[in-house]
Design an enzyme around this catalytic site. Structure first.
Site, PDB file in Angstrom:
ATOM      1  N   THR A 256     173.793  66.797  50.480  1.00  0.00           N
ATOM      2  CA  THR A 256     174.066  66.660  49.045  1.00  0.00           C
ATOM      3  C   THR A 256     175.373  65.915  48.804  1.00  0.00           C
ATOM      4  O   THR A 256     176.293  65.996  49.626  1.00  0.00           O
ATOM      5  CB  THR A 256     174.139  68.066  48.402  1.00  0.00           C
ATOM      6  OG1 THR A 256     174.712  67.958  47.104  1.00  0.00           O
ATOM      7  CG2 THR A 256     175.006  69.012  49.213  1.00  0.00           C
ATOM      8  N   ASP A 257     175.456  65.249  47.671  1.00  0.00           N
ATOM      9  CA  ASP A 257     176.721  64.589  47.298  1.00  0.00           C
ATOM     10  C   ASP A 257     177.844  65.610  47.103  1.00  0.00           C
ATOM     11  O   ASP A 257     179.027  65.261  47.147  1.00  0.00           O
ATOM     12  CB  ASP A 257     176.545  63.733  46.030  1.00  0.00           C
ATOM     13  CG  ASP A 257     176.087  64.516  44.803  1.00  0.00           C
ATOM     14  OD1 ASP A 257     175.744  65.712  44.931  1.00  0.00           O
ATOM     15  OD2 ASP A 257     176.073  63.927  43.702  1.00  0.00           O
ATOM     16  N   GLU A 258     177.462  66.893  46.912  1.00  0.00           N
ATOM     17  CA  GLU A 258     178.482  67.910  46.612  1.00  0.00           C
ATOM     18  C   GLU A 258     179.434  68.144  47.778  1.00  0.00           C
ATOM     19  O   GLU A 258     180.509  68.716  47.588  1.00  0.00           O
ATOM     20  CB  GLU A 258     177.811  69.216  46.172  1.00  0.00           C
ATOM     21  CG  GLU A 258     176.947  68.991  44.951  1.00  0.00           C
ATOM     22  CD  GLU A 258     176.455  70.258  44.273  1.00  0.00           C
ATOM     23  OE1 GLU A 258     177.123  71.289  44.359  1.00  0.00           O
ATOM     24  OE2 GLU A 258     175.381  70.190  43.651  1.00  0.00           O
TER      25      GLU A 258
ATOM     26  N   TYR B  28     178.441  76.866  48.422  1.00  0.00           N
ATOM     27  CA  TYR B  28     177.226  76.084  48.727  1.00  0.00           C
ATOM     28  C   TYR B  28     177.590  74.747  49.366  1.00  0.00           C
ATOM     29  O   TYR B  28     177.089  74.392  50.446  1.00  0.00           O
ATOM     30  CB  TYR B  28     176.414  75.848  47.438  1.00  0.00           C
ATOM     31  CG  TYR B  28     175.411  74.713  47.544  1.00  0.00           C
ATOM     32  CD1 TYR B  28     174.294  74.825  48.364  1.00  0.00           C
ATOM     33  CD2 TYR B  28     175.596  73.522  46.829  1.00  0.00           C
ATOM     34  CE1 TYR B  28     173.378  73.777  48.479  1.00  0.00           C
ATOM     35  CE2 TYR B  28     174.682  72.478  46.933  1.00  0.00           C
ATOM     36  CZ  TYR B  28     173.580  72.608  47.757  1.00  0.00           C
ATOM     37  OH  TYR B  28     172.687  71.572  47.874  1.00  0.00           O
TER      38      TYR B  28
ATOM     39  N   LYS C  88     176.875  73.220  53.218  1.00  0.00           N
ATOM     40  CA  LYS C  88     176.145  71.968  53.485  1.00  0.00           C
ATOM     41  C   LYS C  88     177.029  71.006  54.292  1.00  0.00           C
ATOM     42  O   LYS C  88     176.537  70.265  55.153  1.00  0.00           O
ATOM     43  CB  LYS C  88     175.691  71.314  52.173  1.00  0.00           C
ATOM     44  CG  LYS C  88     174.671  72.108  51.370  1.00  0.00           C
ATOM     45  CD  LYS C  88     173.322  72.273  52.064  1.00  0.00           C
ATOM     46  CE  LYS C  88     172.546  70.981  52.155  1.00  0.00           C
ATOM     47  NZ  LYS C  88     171.176  71.213  52.709  1.00  0.00           N
TER      48      LYS C  88
HETATM   49  P1  NAD Z   1     164.945  74.968  46.738  1.00  0.00           P
HETATM   50  O1  NAD Z   1     165.905  76.106  46.605  1.00  0.00           O
HETATM   51  O2  NAD Z   1     163.991  74.672  45.632  1.00  0.00           O
HETATM   52  O3  NAD Z   1     164.072  75.148  48.054  1.00  0.00           O
HETATM   53  C1  NAD Z   1     164.590  75.609  49.264  1.00  0.00           C
HETATM   54  C2  NAD Z   1     163.414  76.005  50.156  1.00  0.00           C
HETATM   55  O4  NAD Z   1     163.950  76.452  51.401  1.00  0.00           O
HETATM   56  C3  NAD Z   1     162.582  77.153  49.590  1.00  0.00           C
HETATM   57  O5  NAD Z   1     161.206  76.851  49.713  1.00  0.00           O
HETATM   58  C4  NAD Z   1     162.959  78.334  50.449  1.00  0.00           C
HETATM   59  O6  NAD Z   1     161.913  79.285  50.599  1.00  0.00           O
HETATM   60  C5  NAD Z   1     163.292  77.648  51.764  1.00  0.00           C
HETATM   61  N1  NAD Z   1     164.200  78.448  52.604  1.00  0.00           N
HETATM   62  C6  NAD Z   1     165.358  79.044  52.211  1.00  0.00           C
HETATM   63  N2  NAD Z   1     165.908  79.707  53.252  1.00  0.00           N
HETATM   64  C7  NAD Z   1     165.092  79.497  54.310  1.00  0.00           C
HETATM   65  C8  NAD Z   1     165.130  79.903  55.666  1.00  0.00           C
HETATM   66  N3  NAD Z   1     166.113  80.676  56.145  1.00  0.00           N
HETATM   67  N4  NAD Z   1     164.134  79.503  56.496  1.00  0.00           N
HETATM   68  C9  NAD Z   1     163.115  78.727  56.026  1.00  0.00           C
HETATM   69  N5  NAD Z   1     163.016  78.332  54.747  1.00  0.00           N
HETATM   70  C10 NAD Z   1     164.007  78.703  53.897  1.00  0.00           C
HETATM   71  O7  NAD Z   1     165.874  73.715  47.050  1.00  0.00           O
HETATM   72  P2  NAD Z   1     165.675  72.173  46.684  1.00  0.00           P
HETATM   73  O8  NAD Z   1     166.292  71.914  45.370  1.00  0.00           O
HETATM   74  O9  NAD Z   1     164.268  71.782  46.939  1.00  0.00           O
HETATM   75  O10 NAD Z   1     166.627  71.514  47.775  1.00  0.00           O
HETATM   76  C11 NAD Z   1     166.114  71.176  49.069  1.00  0.00           C
HETATM   77  C12 NAD Z   1     167.242  70.607  49.912  1.00  0.00           C
HETATM   78  O11 NAD Z   1     167.802  69.465  49.252  1.00  0.00           O
HETATM   79  C13 NAD Z   1     168.399  71.579  50.126  1.00  0.00           C
HETATM   80  O12 NAD Z   1     168.832  71.446  51.456  1.00  0.00           O
HETATM   81  C14 NAD Z   1     169.467  71.113  49.174  1.00  0.00           C
HETATM   82  O13 NAD Z   1     170.756  71.393  49.674  1.00  0.00           O
HETATM   83  C15 NAD Z   1     169.196  69.624  49.135  1.00  0.00           C
HETATM   84  N6  NAD Z   1     169.581  68.939  47.879  1.00  0.00           N
HETATM   85  C16 NAD Z   1     169.130  69.409  46.675  1.00  0.00           C
HETATM   86  C17 NAD Z   1     169.470  68.722  45.518  1.00  0.00           C
HETATM   87  C18 NAD Z   1     168.965  69.184  44.168  1.00  0.00           C
HETATM   88  O14 NAD Z   1     169.366  68.616  43.157  1.00  0.00           O
HETATM   89  N7  NAD Z   1     168.085  70.166  44.075  1.00  0.00           N
HETATM   90  C19 NAD Z   1     170.268  67.573  45.585  1.00  0.00           C
HETATM   91  C20 NAD Z   1     170.704  67.128  46.841  1.00  0.00           C
HETATM   92  C21 NAD Z   1     170.349  67.819  47.984  1.00  0.00           C
HETATM   93  P1  TYD Z   2     173.058  72.818  38.493  1.00  0.00           P
HETATM   94  O1  TYD Z   2     171.665  72.510  38.075  1.00  0.00           O
HETATM   95  O2  TYD Z   2     173.398  74.207  38.889  1.00  0.00           O
HETATM   96  O3  TYD Z   2     173.414  71.766  39.643  1.00  0.00           O
HETATM   97  P2  TYD Z   2     174.831  71.471  40.384  1.00  0.00           P
HETATM   98  O4  TYD Z   2     175.755  72.595  40.137  1.00  0.00           O
HETATM   99  O5  TYD Z   2     174.388  71.425  41.809  1.00  0.00           O
HETATM  100  O6  TYD Z   2     175.298  70.166  39.844  1.00  0.00           O
HETATM  101  O7  TYD Z   2     174.052  72.419  37.307  1.00  0.00           O
HETATM  102  C1  TYD Z   2     174.099  71.100  36.784  1.00  0.00           C
HETATM  103  C2  TYD Z   2     175.232  71.049  35.780  1.00  0.00           C
HETATM  104  O8  TYD Z   2     174.909  71.893  34.674  1.00  0.00           O
HETATM  105  C3  TYD Z   2     176.546  71.579  36.347  1.00  0.00           C
HETATM  106  O9  TYD Z   2     177.624  70.820  35.799  1.00  0.00           O
HETATM  107  C4  TYD Z   2     176.625  73.004  35.818  1.00  0.00           C
HETATM  108  C5  TYD Z   2     175.907  72.910  34.483  1.00  0.00           C
HETATM  109  N1  TYD Z   2     175.200  74.147  34.073  1.00  0.00           N
HETATM  110  C6  TYD Z   2     175.434  74.685  32.785  1.00  0.00           C
HETATM  111  O10 TYD Z   2     176.220  74.145  31.998  1.00  0.00           O
HETATM  112  N2  TYD Z   2     174.741  75.808  32.443  1.00  0.00           N
HETATM  113  C7  TYD Z   2     173.887  76.438  33.282  1.00  0.00           C
HETATM  114  O11 TYD Z   2     173.309  77.487  32.904  1.00  0.00           O
HETATM  115  C8  TYD Z   2     173.653  75.876  34.587  1.00  0.00           C
HETATM  116  C9  TYD Z   2     172.703  76.512  35.545  1.00  0.00           C
HETATM  117  C10 TYD Z   2     174.336  74.727  34.927  1.00  0.00           C
END
Ligand code: NAD
Ligand code: TYD
Length: 346
Positions: free
Chosen positions: A129-131, A156, A160
């Site tokens: 993630t960019d985070e 988090y 990562k």
């Molecule tokens: P999500 O929370 O929707 O899904 C995570 C999945 O991992 C779930 O299906 C969960 O059951 C599974 N999981 C959790 N713990 C596990 C374990 N111990 N063993 C096996 N499976 C397990 O997350 P997402 O939003 O789909 O993100 C997927 C990946 O992409 C993550 O690694 C996250 O850090 C990365 N990512 C997400 C975003 C975003 O905006 N959502 C952006 C950049 C990177």
């Molecule tokens: P989020 O979806 O949790 O993603 P990330 O923290 O990984 O960027 O949040 C996106 C943005 O929205 C972040 O700046 C936090 C804000 N946010 C709110 O203002 N209210 C909320 O209830 C949530 C979940 C997030």
């Protein structure tokens, strides 16, 4: 090309939001590819996300990436590529308790790396993630690049970042072929409603208040999940080993702007917006420079913000049962703890 059309994939976390989209993309675009989808089905994993997939070339295994023997059983010597999506992924939950984040995101990543090495897989792709790069100053033209320093600010993000270090070490110490992707904020169908965009849509549809942290001026760089998945496939197939690729759609938006767009599209009043206490350590701005993946791998996003948001809102409108199920169970407890009110309270 590491992944031929008939490659065997092991996708960890493939029942979650992004992982399920990636599994669907693999099965659609690589007609002879097979996928082992290994997922613990935590609160965020959902078998409904896998409906309609080709069942002959897709095998789901419920398992935990921290459990070495289950991973080794599921990973065969024929596995070509491991793609690791499995993670605890919500910043607010990591603030409430970091333990699960260290277990899955750090220890789990190391178990997967060890098992991938033991099974001699050809490529290991870590979805990051960019985070991990922290927060950018606002109102400037600074961007995250692949050379930006690690500056994780939440448990988090720190977990990562730790996983990225382990991936790098597996390459340099043991010669594992590894690639890392770092994407910005994804949006799209099947995203668990704890995240900002689906939380807003679900709350607005039920005329519930939409919590905006702090002043609502934090900036996120939004990308449609399908564009992210297409970028990952490019990286799987043609990314250089030991390289990190930033993925972003050059789509910076302030939270308040995102919230009002959602309300406008749903025909709901702005009075639903409720400013609440800020998130501790809240990163101010994320903005990705995706030049490397664009120039080296020829990737470009296909969705615009307008088309992607419309499709996303339509999906949530068309899938009320999915939303209701996601908002029941564990979510209710988390919501009450995080926001101090019950799901469904007006
Ligand atoms: P999500 O929370 O929707 O899904 C995570 C999945 O991992 C779930 O299906 C969960 O059951 C599974 N999981 C959790 N713990 C596990 C374990 N111990 N063993 C096996 N499976 C397990 O997350 P997402 O939003 O789909 O993100 C997927 C990946 O992409 C993550 O690694 C996250 O850090 C990365 N990512 C997400 C975003 C975003 O905006 N959502 C952006 C950049 C990177
Ligand atoms: P989020 O979806 O949790 O993603 P990330 O923290 O990984 O960027 O949040 C996106 C943005 O929205 C972040 O700046 C936090 C804000 N946010 C709110 O203002 N209210 C909320 O209830 C949530 C979940 C997030």
């Amino acid at each position: 090309m590491v992944a031929s059309k008939s490659a065997t994939f092991f996708v960890a976390g493939g029942a979650g939001f992004i992982g399920s989209g990636f599994v669907a993309l693999l099965l659609e675009t690589l007609p002879a590819a097979t996928v082992v989808n290994f997922d613990a089905l935590t609160y965020a994993g959902n078998l409904d996300n896998l409906q309609g997939l080709n069942q002959e070339r897709h095998k789901f295994i419920r398992g935990d990436i921290t459990d070495r023997s289950s991973v080794l059983d599921a990973l065969t010597d024929a596995t070509d590529v491991v793609v690791n999506f499995a993670a605890e992924s919500h910043v607010d939950r990591s603030i409430l308790s970091a333990n699960e984040f260290i277990e899955t995101n750090v220890l789990g990543a190391q178990v997967l790396l060890d098992c991938a090495r033991e099974r001699k897989v050809r490529r290991f792709v870590q979805i990051s993630t960019d985070e991990v790069m922290g927060s950018l100053p606002e109102d400037t033209d600074t961007f995250f690049t692949e050379e930006s320093h690690f500056r994780p600010n939440s448990p988090y993000a720190a977990s990562k970042a730790a996983a990225e270090h382990l991936v790098r070490a597996a390459h340099h110490t043991f010669g594992l072929d590894t690639v890392i992707t770092r994407c910005g904020n994804n949006y799209g169908p099947r995203q668990f409603p704890e995240k900002f965009l689906p939380l807003m849509i679900a709350n607005a549809l039920n005329d519930e208040p939409i919590p905006i942290y702090g002043d609502g001026l934090n900036v996120r760089d939004w990308i449609h999940v399908d564009d992210h998945c297409r970028a990952i496939l490019k990286v799987v197939e043609a990314g250089r080993s030991d390289t990190t690729y930033n993925i972003g759609a050059r789509n910076e938006r302030r939270n308040i702007e995102v919230a009002t767009s959602v309300l406008d599209q749903l025909g709901k009043p702005h009075s639903l917006l409720k400013f609440v206490k800020d998130r501790p350590g809240h990163d101010r701005r994320y903005a990705i420079n995706p030049t490397l993946i664009e120039t080296e791998l020829g990737w470009k996003p296909q969705e615009t913000w307008e088309s992607g948001l419309r499709k996303t809102i339509d999906w949530y409108l068309g899938n009320p049962r999915w939303v209701d199920r996601a908002r029941s169970g564990d979510y209710r407890q988390f919501y009450a703890q995080q926001y101090g009110i019950e799901v469904g309270a007006n």
